[in-house]
Write a protein that holds these residues in place. Structure first.
Motif, PDB file in Angstrom:
ATOM      1  N   UNK A  54     105.004  51.730  80.045  1.00 59.80           N
ATOM      2  CA  UNK A  54     105.905  52.862  80.245  1.00 59.80           C
ATOM      3  C   UNK A  54     105.346  53.687  81.396  1.00 59.80           C
ATOM      4  N   UNK A  55     106.083  53.771  82.473  1.00 55.68           N
ATOM      5  CA  UNK A  55     105.618  54.483  83.652  1.00 55.68           C
ATOM      6  C   UNK A  55     106.422  55.737  83.916  1.00 55.68           C
ATOM      7  N   UNK A  56     106.172  56.386  85.038  1.00 52.58           N
ATOM      8  CA  UNK A  56     106.898  57.620  85.374  1.00 52.58           C
ATOM      9  C   UNK A  56     108.387  57.355  85.537  1.00 52.58           C
ATOM     10  N   UNK A  57     109.192  58.186  84.882  1.00 51.18           N
ATOM     11  CA  UNK A  57     110.645  58.069  84.994  1.00 51.18           C
ATOM     12  C   UNK A  57     111.221  59.447  85.219  1.00 51.18           C
ATOM     13  N   UNK A  58     112.406  59.473  85.786  1.00 46.82           N
ATOM     14  CA  UNK A  58     113.111  60.735  86.013  1.00 46.82           C
ATOM     15  C   UNK A  58     114.050  61.004  84.861  1.00 46.82           C
ATOM     16  N   UNK A  59     113.778  62.008  84.064  1.00 44.49           N
ATOM     17  CA  UNK A  59     114.639  62.368  82.959  1.00 44.49           C
ATOM     18  C   UNK A  59     114.581  61.346  81.835  1.00 44.49           C
ATOM     19  N   UNK A  60     115.375  61.598  80.780  1.00 42.80           N
ATOM     20  CA  UNK A  60     115.427  60.698  79.638  1.00 42.80           C
ATOM     21  C   UNK A  60     114.177  60.788  78.780  1.00 42.80           C
ATOM     22  N   UNK A  61     113.836  59.686  78.141  1.00 37.20           N
ATOM     23  CA  UNK A  61     112.703  59.643  77.239  1.00 37.20           C
ATOM     24  C   UNK A  61     111.415  59.794  78.040  1.00 37.20           C
ATOM     25  N   UNK A  62     110.482  60.594  77.585  1.00 38.82           N
ATOM     26  CA  UNK A  62     109.216  60.744  78.286  1.00 38.82           C
ATOM     27  C   UNK A  62     108.402  59.474  78.151  1.00 38.82           C
ATOM     28  N   UNK A  63     107.557  59.208  79.169  1.00 38.91           N
ATOM     29  CA  UNK A  63     106.797  57.969  79.179  1.00 38.91           C
ATOM     30  C   UNK A  63     105.866  57.841  77.978  1.00 38.91           C
ATOM     31  N   UNK A  64     105.227  58.947  77.577  1.00 43.40           N
ATOM     32  CA  UNK A  64     104.297  58.858  76.456  1.00 43.40           C
ATOM     33  C   UNK A  64     105.041  58.589  75.142  1.00 43.40           C
ATOM     34  N   UNK A  65     106.218  59.187  74.969  1.00 40.79           N
ATOM     35  CA  UNK A  65     106.994  58.920  73.756  1.00 40.79           C
ATOM     36  C   UNK A  65     107.463  57.470  73.708  1.00 40.79           C
ATOM     37  N   UNK A  66     107.867  56.942  74.858  1.00 42.76           N
ATOM     38  CA  UNK A  66     108.299  55.546  74.902  1.00 42.76           C
ATOM     39  C   UNK A  66     107.140  54.615  74.595  1.00 42.76           C
ATOM     40  N   UNK A  67     105.976  54.866  75.201  1.00 44.56           N
ATOM     41  CA  UNK A  67     104.806  54.024  74.924  1.00 44.56           C
ATOM     42  C   UNK A  67     104.443  54.076  73.445  1.00 44.56           C
ATOM     43  N   UNK A  68     104.499  55.275  72.864  1.00 44.41           N
ATOM     44  CA  UNK A  68     104.183  55.422  71.444  1.00 44.41           C
ATOM     45  C   UNK A  68     105.178  54.649  70.576  1.00 44.41           C
ATOM     46  N   UNK A  69     106.458  54.679  70.947  1.00 44.91           N
ATOM     47  CA  UNK A  69     107.468  53.961  70.172  1.00 44.91           C
ATOM     48  C   UNK A  69     107.245  52.455  70.235  1.00 44.91           C
ATOM     49  N   UNK A  70     106.915  51.935  71.431  1.00 48.46           N
ATOM     50  CA  UNK A  70     106.659  50.497  71.568  1.00 48.46           C
ATOM     51  C   UNK A  70     105.422  50.109  70.759  1.00 48.46           C
TER      52      UNK A  70
END
Length: 432
Positions: A54-70
């Motif tokens: 999960x890398x830097x993204x513009x808007x939407x789900x934050x990268x740390x939340x996405x990494x935690x979910x995966x």
């Protein structure tokens, strides 16, 4: 050669690939365009076949939340978070969430790539392997924390509807609406959880006369949200109604944010209805829960800057992946003699065709009863405010196919919240 799937801003693709090579010298990297696609690629692969970044993204789900979910999904070979300006608190938060690596892109030198879009469709190197588009969600799947939900949870058999009350301004009456909504539904025999996500300064518990709420900072210390943990977090008000949150200490609110999506997911399995009160701003916690909402009620009260606040909140919700069909407008403290202003906010993103509800002004009685912790008593009153809040809840539940078999709920489901014309006897009562 090991396989990796990545979600990041297109300008960061080269930097992310270089970061992956610090932990894997020969990666086969494939980029996807959405958080949903990343998680589905990992979940549909053989266990341990894919690494995820999960890398830097513009808007939407934050990268740390996405990494935690995966990481919580448990099917990835390795989960990495790629970011710039990595702090110690971010590394600690990622470690608690089970993320294997935190890759600081600034350590590699250089900044985001600029220029024309890549001609390879986002593939960064190695064999040309494409990740198929995500299939439609199964009817038995509940949207998981940290990913946009394309379907409401209440449409899924066995899961409770989630109603989230939010706004872009303070003082519009979110907490009053949430408290009375939860109390009314509990009075219909539903098992209700009222969740306070104003993690720093929330006081939903005080509306029910409780001396304190539960400490959601405990989510940071738990590897997963279990029924046992829920037992500690749920503070009972009645046999049918529990209150959860906020954080005991304002400074610990950040610790609770990563786990709020999973908390709501578990509550939706354990209760008949989840009503969420939120903070004025969209924190990470509010964003996660908004993505899981069956109805996102954007509250306004007709005061100054109402339209601007509606626009900011609804627009942000849409950018987070909340379907426009799940966003509704709630005009609080409305005058029952006035017509609903259907045009207010209609030109704004997310409100183009939003359902409009109204709750009517309750005056000093509402403020006094809530200040005294008597929300249950307020919910039982035959007052314009209590009745209109009950009508909103009943109509939302009816739309979701979850209206309880209760005479009062069925009556309120047929009430109009757009305009009320008091008769002559109603006027006499008001004059008194």
């Amino acid at each position: 050669m090991s396989e990796w799937v990545v979600l990041c801003d297109e300008r960061e693709l080269t930097s992310v690939e270089r970061a992956i090579r610090t932990i894997d010298p020969a990666p086969d990297v494939e980029a996807v365009g959405t958080a949903d696609a990343l998680r589905r690629a990992v979940l549909e692969a053989a266990p341990g076949a894919l690494g995820a970044v999960a890398g830097p993204v513009r808007g939407g789900v934050t990268d740390v939340n996405l990494a935690a979910a995966v990481a919580r999904d448990g099917n990835a070979r390795c989960v990495a978070l790629a970011a710039r300006g990595v702090s110690g608190s971010l590394r600690s938060r990622a470690a608690r969430a089970g993320v294997d690596h935190v890759l600081d892109l600034d350590d590699l030198g250089g900044g985001p790539d600029v220029g024309a879009p890549r001609g390879d469709g986002g593939r960064l190197g190695g064999a040309s392997r494409s990740v198929p588009p995500p299939p439609p969600r199964r009817a038995d799947a509940l949207a998981a924390p940290g990913m946009p939900a394309s379907e409401p949870t209440g449409d899924v058999a066995g899961r409770a509807p989630v109603i989230v009350v939010c706004s872009g301004r303070g003082g519009v009456g979110k907490t009053a609406v949430a408290a009375v909504a939860a109390a009314r539904a509990a009075g219909w025999g539903m098992r209700v959880c009222a969740l306070d996500l104003d993690l720093s300064c929330g006081n939903l518990y005080s509306c029910f006369g409780l001396p304190r709420g539960s400490d959601l900072a405990r989510l940071a210390d738990a590897p997963a949200v279990t029924p046992e943990l829920l037992g500690h977090l749920c503070v009972p008000v009645t046999a049918e109604l529990d209150v959860v949150g906020p954080c005991e200490r304002p400074e610990s609110s950040e610790l609770a944010m990563a786990g709020t999506g999973e908390l709501v997911r578990m509550l939706a399995l354990e209760r008949d209805l989840v009503v969420v009160d939120t903070s004025t701003t969209f924190t990470d916690a509010v964003a996660q829960v908004a993505q899981l909402a069956d109805r996102l009620l954007v509250v306004s009260d007709g005061g100054p800057a109402t339209t601007a606040a509606l626009a900011r909140t609804s627009g942000l919700a849409v950018r987070l992946g909340v379907a426009r069909t799940r966003v509704a407008r709630l005009d609080n403290r409305a005058n029952p003699r006035e017509r609903t202003n259907f045009l207010l906010g209609r030109a704004e993103v997310g409100l183009e065709a939003a359902r409009v509800f109204r709750t009517f002004e309750g005056g000093a009685e509402v403020r006094d009863l809530l200040a005294e912790g008597r929300a249950l008593e307020l919910a039982e009153l035959d007052s314009p405010f209590s009745e209109s809040v009950g009508a909103v809840v009943a109509q939302v539940l009816a739309e979701l196919g979850r209206l309880p078999g209760c005479d009062e709920a069925e009556r309120l489901a047929g009430e109009s919240t757009t305009r009320r014309r008091p008769g002559i006897f109603g006027r006499r009562r008001e004059v008194r």
